[in-house]
Design a protein around this motif. Structure first.
Motif, short mmCIF file in Angstrom:
data_model
loop_
_atom_site.label_atom_id
_atom_site.label_comp_id
_atom_site.label_asym_id
_atom_site.label_seq_id
_atom_site.Cartn_x
_atom_site.Cartn_y
_atom_site.Cartn_z
N UNK A 42 3.11 -9.76 -17.41
CA UNK A 42 1.90 -9.76 -16.59
C UNK A 42 2.27 -9.44 -15.16
N UNK A 43 1.57 -8.53 -14.55
CA UNK A 43 1.80 -8.21 -13.14
C UNK A 43 0.51 -8.49 -12.40
N UNK A 44 0.37 -9.66 -11.80
CA UNK A 44 -0.87 -10.00 -11.13
C UNK A 44 -0.95 -9.36 -9.76
N UNK A 45 -2.09 -9.54 -9.12
CA UNK A 45 -2.27 -9.04 -7.77
C UNK A 45 -1.34 -9.76 -6.82
N UNK A 46 -0.64 -9.00 -5.94
CA UNK A 46 0.30 -9.64 -5.04
C UNK A 46 -0.36 -10.54 -4.03
N UNK A 47 -1.62 -10.29 -3.73
CA UNK A 47 -2.26 -11.11 -2.71
C UNK A 47 -2.65 -12.48 -3.25
N UNK A 48 -2.59 -12.66 -4.55
CA UNK A 48 -2.85 -13.98 -5.08
C UNK A 48 -1.59 -14.83 -4.91
N UNK A 49 -1.73 -16.10 -5.13
CA UNK A 49 -0.54 -16.95 -4.95
C UNK A 49 0.10 -17.18 -6.31
N UNK A 50 0.58 -16.09 -6.92
CA UNK A 50 1.16 -16.24 -8.25
C UNK A 50 2.58 -16.77 -8.21
N UNK A 51 3.25 -16.57 -7.09
CA UNK A 51 4.62 -17.07 -7.01
C UNK A 51 4.58 -18.54 -6.62
N UNK A 52 5.42 -19.31 -7.24
CA UNK A 52 5.47 -20.75 -6.98
C UNK A 52 5.89 -20.99 -5.53
N UNK A 53 5.02 -21.61 -4.73
CA UNK A 53 5.31 -21.73 -3.29
C UNK A 53 6.59 -22.52 -2.97
N UNK A 54 7.01 -23.39 -3.87
CA UNK A 54 8.17 -24.21 -3.51
C UNK A 54 9.48 -23.71 -4.14
N UNK A 87 19.95 -6.29 -8.58
CA UNK A 87 19.66 -4.94 -9.10
C UNK A 87 18.16 -4.75 -9.27
N UNK A 88 17.49 -5.75 -9.84
CA UNK A 88 16.05 -5.65 -10.03
C UNK A 88 15.33 -5.53 -8.70
N UNK A 89 15.76 -6.31 -7.73
CA UNK A 89 15.13 -6.23 -6.41
C UNK A 89 15.35 -4.86 -5.81
N UNK A 90 16.56 -4.34 -5.99
CA UNK A 90 16.85 -3.02 -5.45
C UNK A 90 15.98 -1.95 -6.06
N UNK A 91 15.67 -2.10 -7.35
CA UNK A 91 14.86 -1.08 -8.00
C UNK A 91 13.45 -1.00 -7.45
N UNK A 92 12.97 -2.10 -6.89
CA UNK A 92 11.65 -2.02 -6.25
C UNK A 92 11.78 -1.90 -4.74
N UNK A 132 5.99 -6.44 -4.92
CA UNK A 132 7.20 -5.83 -5.48
C UNK A 132 8.08 -6.84 -6.19
N UNK A 133 8.11 -8.06 -5.65
CA UNK A 133 8.86 -9.11 -6.36
C UNK A 133 8.24 -9.32 -7.74
N UNK A 134 6.91 -9.39 -7.76
CA UNK A 134 6.24 -9.58 -9.04
C UNK A 134 6.54 -8.44 -10.00
N UNK A 135 6.63 -7.22 -9.46
CA UNK A 135 6.97 -6.07 -10.32
C UNK A 135 8.36 -6.23 -10.88
N UNK A 136 9.28 -6.63 -10.02
CA UNK A 136 10.66 -6.78 -10.47
C UNK A 136 10.76 -7.83 -11.56
#
Lengths: 272, 291, 364
Positions: free
Chosen positions: A102-114, A142-147, A168-172
């Protein structure tokens, strides 16, 4: 094993929302095939049901939403096909991310804040591929570099990242386990136009480099024009047009599709 | 009138709130009717007079809950004591709420250094163990009226009310309708009364419930070590007597159990009102259709 | 595709008006230290304020402690009924009661802060109050400390699960029980426990901190005895405390149930308990850390009565005895120690908080 040509076959999918006054139908009987290795765009305005479709396919639908009918045949490589709507519990959990991500919208808070970015990769990789623990320190940079992100992003927390970086983090993370299908929900919305370009480019590169199948949901026809192989147009919960993207743009059969295409801003044209 | 229907609708929406209020209402009714109940039990004479009956009778048909060491009917005592406890709680609750509201409004609305001083002060009173201080006050309490007892105890319960209300005043202060009222040149007081107050009523309700609960808590605590106000019998006093005279060992368990049960019920009801109100005003805590 | 440098982490270094020298510059470069200093300053103010309030409360109580002392001494040592003024003056001085209220206050504070001297106690005259208090302090810290921490841990865990599995029967049961029982005085529970376990069943003791036949020391016998005697008093606090923490944790957990990062965690196919702990709980437990410190004062209030019931040799029993004897110095001393402990605990927790939360900008 012969891989089927379609990674996903949706038949008669119906999704509704319960309210105090009865059900509201959001998706009305959709039939759709997703071919292996393609980029399929799902277009439509707000309220057309495209996001509901994505969430339902991912089995992330929560009350008051519910699937009221249909079947979804999912054929991940190296595994027997399953009906995504019927699989449950541990079987579903095991499929997640390694076969379907799943690749959600980056503007949402999908990444765990802590949690630091590094750990957000780590937990999903170790959950589905525990044998790769030793590779983590090479995999993540490597994954980070790819994005297009520097390795030191891994040490950061989500609140330190810009919207484009989060996307981009979410994409990676989405490609980390090289799934069969990635469902991306509005990957460029709420981002600067320049960053949008970068994201679209990255998504295309992902398909080229990893052979993943992408389903891209977006209300922006420009995104589909640049990225998709085929596009499916939704209107009020129904599929009104499906076809090769160039075909659809050149000669849209449905009047609504025509409207969508014409609403793309063009240089030199005035609003009225 | 609109306020009343709004209140009734709120109550109907929350099962917890309704249950708590119902229990409270029952207790209050019993307390209000206590003189009637007491004389009904006495059937002519005063069942709480010393040596009205034989001492230490076990619960039986004549005396539903038995009698105590002075020959007083326990049931009648408990009913009367309930009334006293509720009165003290109510007095302390009202005073605390009024003080708390004033402090909270001044602090929240004016802001600045006034806010700082007041909230530090409130904070101190909330954090430190206040029981010893309450004990100091109780030395004055030997022969005072119910009202004065309530007054003293309210000194300790008002910070609870103030804290809840202040955070709400802060959040409401910046809402658009306050700015609108400001622009129309209403005076500060008018703004407070007409715009903020109606929206704060539920929180004032929570403040009242919290401080009443704290007040009765503190009072019972004092009485258990024998420091309560003399001359009035309330539920805490009965428990104190029960412990002091070893009532349990003599088989007079109602003297022990009934006040404790009643107090627990009272605390539970007040808590339900609190939680119920919180759920009403924080919709995220409520259920979702279809769940 | 160019590699992008991350934006600078938010600090106070604005380009246009950066302070270049002095304390302010240092503070803006070390925001955490600034926070710590400000918080400590607040602590000093609060401590001073609380001690002052306590002092005036007790000094304004009616009753002349010296007359009481004379009476006590008269009962203990056959004294001349009319104690001469010299002796009264001397006692007054010793107990810090000469001069007007302000002088008394200043003397008291000076002795307290510079020497840790709380004045002589009445119950064990002439032993200083602080000796009496320090003897009972470890018992209270043990009983209260362990009970409070256990209640917190149990309550937060159960509360998190109750919030997470909202709508299921177990969760509703836990919630309703907690609402009904979280505000029952510890004392009531203690009474019931004593009745059942000590009186009826006779399996657990109802008085003291340890078996008087065993010598105190680091031995399994002694420790076992301490635990056995501490079980009922501790349980009284733990049971009710747990209900209270269940309720508050659930209230923190429920509003975040729909958050995007929880949906994403589920999409990742992570195990349920992992999502509960590392995604949900970690994002809502922080207020409970602060709340723990604040609850200590309240727990102390209840603890006094519990100790009294069990005759547990802690601060609570000392306090009650002192009250019954009108031993002002000890009463005030216990209060001061309790105030100091609670405020210090809150301070320490507040200082630990930034380490636990990477998001909040404490230096604003």
């Amino acid at each position: 094993m012969n891989e089927s040509a379609n990674v996903l076959e949706v038949k008669g999918l119906e999704v509704a929302y319960s309210t105090n006054r009865g059900d509201v139908k959001a998706v009305r009987g959709i039939d759709l095939d997703v071919r292996r290795g393609e980029i399929l765009g799902i277009a439509g305005e707000s309220g057309s049901g495209k996001s509901t479709l994505a969430v339902a396919l991912l089995r992330l639908l929560k009350a008051p939403g519910k699937v009221t009918g249909g079947s979804v045949k999912f054929c991940p490589a190296g595994r027997p096909p399953v009906d995504l709507l019927k699989v449950n519990g541990e079987d579903l959990r095991v499929l997640r991310w390694s076969a379907l991500s799943y690749l959600p919208q980056g503007s949402m808070s999908s990444l765990n804040p802590v949690m630091r970015v590094h750990d957000q990769f780590k937990d999903v990789i170790l959950e589905h591929a525990p044998g790769r623990r030793g590779e983590l320190d090479t995999m993540i940079p490597r994954l980070l570099g790819e994005v297009g992100l520097e390795p030191r992003v891994a040490r950061m927390h989500p609140h330190e990242l810009s919207g484009g970086m989060k996307q981009r983090v979410l994409m990676a993370i989405a490609v980390a386990l090289e799934p069969d299908l990635i469902i991306a929900d509005e990957p460029t919305t709420a981002l600067d136009v320049t960053i949008q370009r970068v994201i679209l480019q990255s998504l295309g590169d992902l398909r080229r480099d990893f052979g993943v199948t992408l389903m891209v949901i977006s209300h922006d026809m420009g995104v589909h024009a640049q990225l998709a192989d085929r596009v499916a147009v939704m209107y009020e919960g129904r599929l009104v047009e499906v076809g090769d993207v160039r075909q659809v743009f050149k000669d849209p059969r449905d009047p609504y599709t025509r409207q969508l295409i014409e609403s793309i801003p063009r240089l030199g044209r005035r609003a009225s | 009138m609109r306020l009343l229907t709004a209140v009734l609708r709120t109550i109907r929406n929350s099962r917890r709130l309704a249950t708590g209020l119902v229990i409270l209402a029952v207790l209050v009714l019993v307390a209000l009717f206590s003189p009637l109940i007491v004389s009904a039990i006495g059937g002519g004479k005063d069942p709480i007079e010393l040596a009205a009956y034989d001492k230490w009778q076990v619960p039986g048909p004549g005396h539903l809950l038995g009698t105590d060491q002075f020959g007083r009917d326990v049931f009648a005592m408990v009913v009367k004591a309930l009334s006293v406890s509720l009165q003290i709680g109510a007095i302390a609750g009202v005073i605390s709420t009024v003080v708390g509201v004033i402090v909270a409004f001044v602090a929240g609305y004016k802001g600045g250094w006034i806010d700082n001083v007041l909230s530090t002060f409130t904070g101190i009173l909330l954090v430190i163990p206040t029981f010893p201080l309450l004990i100091a006050l109780s030395a004055y309490a030997k022969n005072v009226s119910l009202f004065q007892v309530g007054l003293m105890i309210s000194i300790f319960s008002w910070p609870f009310a103030a804290k809840t209300i202040r955070s709400q005043v802060l959040s409401l202060r910046t809402r658009p309708y306050v700015d609108l009222a400001r622009v129309t040149k209403s005076r500060d007081l008018e703004i407070i009364v007409t715009e903020l107050l109606p929206n704060l009523l539920p929180f004032i309700g929570v403040g009242f419930a919290s401080s009443a609960l704290g007040a009765i808590f503190g009072l019972v605590g004092l009485e258990i070590i024998g420091l309560g106000p003399g001359g009035v019998i309330d539920l805490g006093q009965i428990i104190f007597n029960a412990i002091g005279t070893g009532a349990l060992t003599l088989g007079a368990w109602p003297m022990f159990v009934v006040p404790i049960a009643l107090l627990t019920l009272l605390f539970a009801a007040l808590n339900m009102v609190n939680i119920g109100l919180e759920e009403v005003y924080n919709p995220r805590l409520r259920g979702v259709a279809g769940e | 595709m160019t590699a992008e440098a991350p934006p600078a982490v938010a600090t106070d270094e604005s380009q246009d008006s950066a302070p270049v020298s002095g304390v302010r510059a240092w503070l803006s470069r070390h925001p955490l230290a600034g926070y710590a200093i400000r918080r400590f300053g607040l602590y000093v103010v609060e401590l001073w304020g609380a001690l002052t309030i306590a002092f005036f409360f007790f000094r304004l109580m009616p009753g002349d402690p010296i007359q009481t002392l004379i009476q006590t001494l008269q009962q203990n040592y056959i004294y001349n009924a009319q104690a001469s003024t010299e002796i009264i003056t001397r006692y007054r001085h010793e107990f810090g009661l000469d001069g007007n209220l302000l002088t008394q206050y200043l003397t008291y504070m000076q002795k307290l802060i510079l020497h840790g001297d709380l004045g002589p106690s009445l119950i064990n005259y002439p032993t200083p109050a602080q000796t009496v208090i320090l003897r009972s302090l470890p018992w209270t810290i043990g009983l209260l400390g362990i009970s409070a921490v256990m209640a917190w841990i149990l309550g937060v865990v159960i509360g998190a699960i109750a919030g997470w599995r909202r709508g299921k029967f177990g969760s509703a049961l836990a919630t309703n029980l907690s609402i009904a029982l979280s505000h029952v005085p510890y004392f009531f529970v203690a009474l019931i426990l004593v009745y059942i376990f000590a009186y009826s069943m006779g399996v657990l003791p109802a008085r003291s901190a340890y078996d008087s036949n065993i010598n105190p020391g680091i031995s399994p016998d002694f420790i076992g005895s301490v635990l056995k005697y501490g079980l009922l008093p501790g349980l009284s606090i733990v049971i009710i405390g747990t209900f209270s923490w269940i309720l508050s944790t659930r209230m923190l957990m429920v509003p975040i149930l729909g958050e995007d990062y929880l949906v994403y965690a589920e999409a990742k196919g992570l195990k349920g308990w992992r999502i509960l702990t590392r995604y949900a709980l970690r994002n809502c437990y922080l207020p409970q850390i602060t709340a723990f410190g604040i609850s200590l004062g309240f727990i102390f209030n209840g603890n006094v009565l519990v100790e009294q019931l069990f005759n547990y040799p802690g601060l609570g029993t000392t306090l009650v005895t002192a009250i019954q004897q009108l031993d002002f110095n000890t009463i005030l001393g216990v209060t001061d120690i309790a105030i100091f402990s609670v405020l210090t605990a809150v301070l320490l927790l507040d200082l630990v908080l930034p380490l636990l939360d990477p998001r909040v900008k404490y230096w604003k």
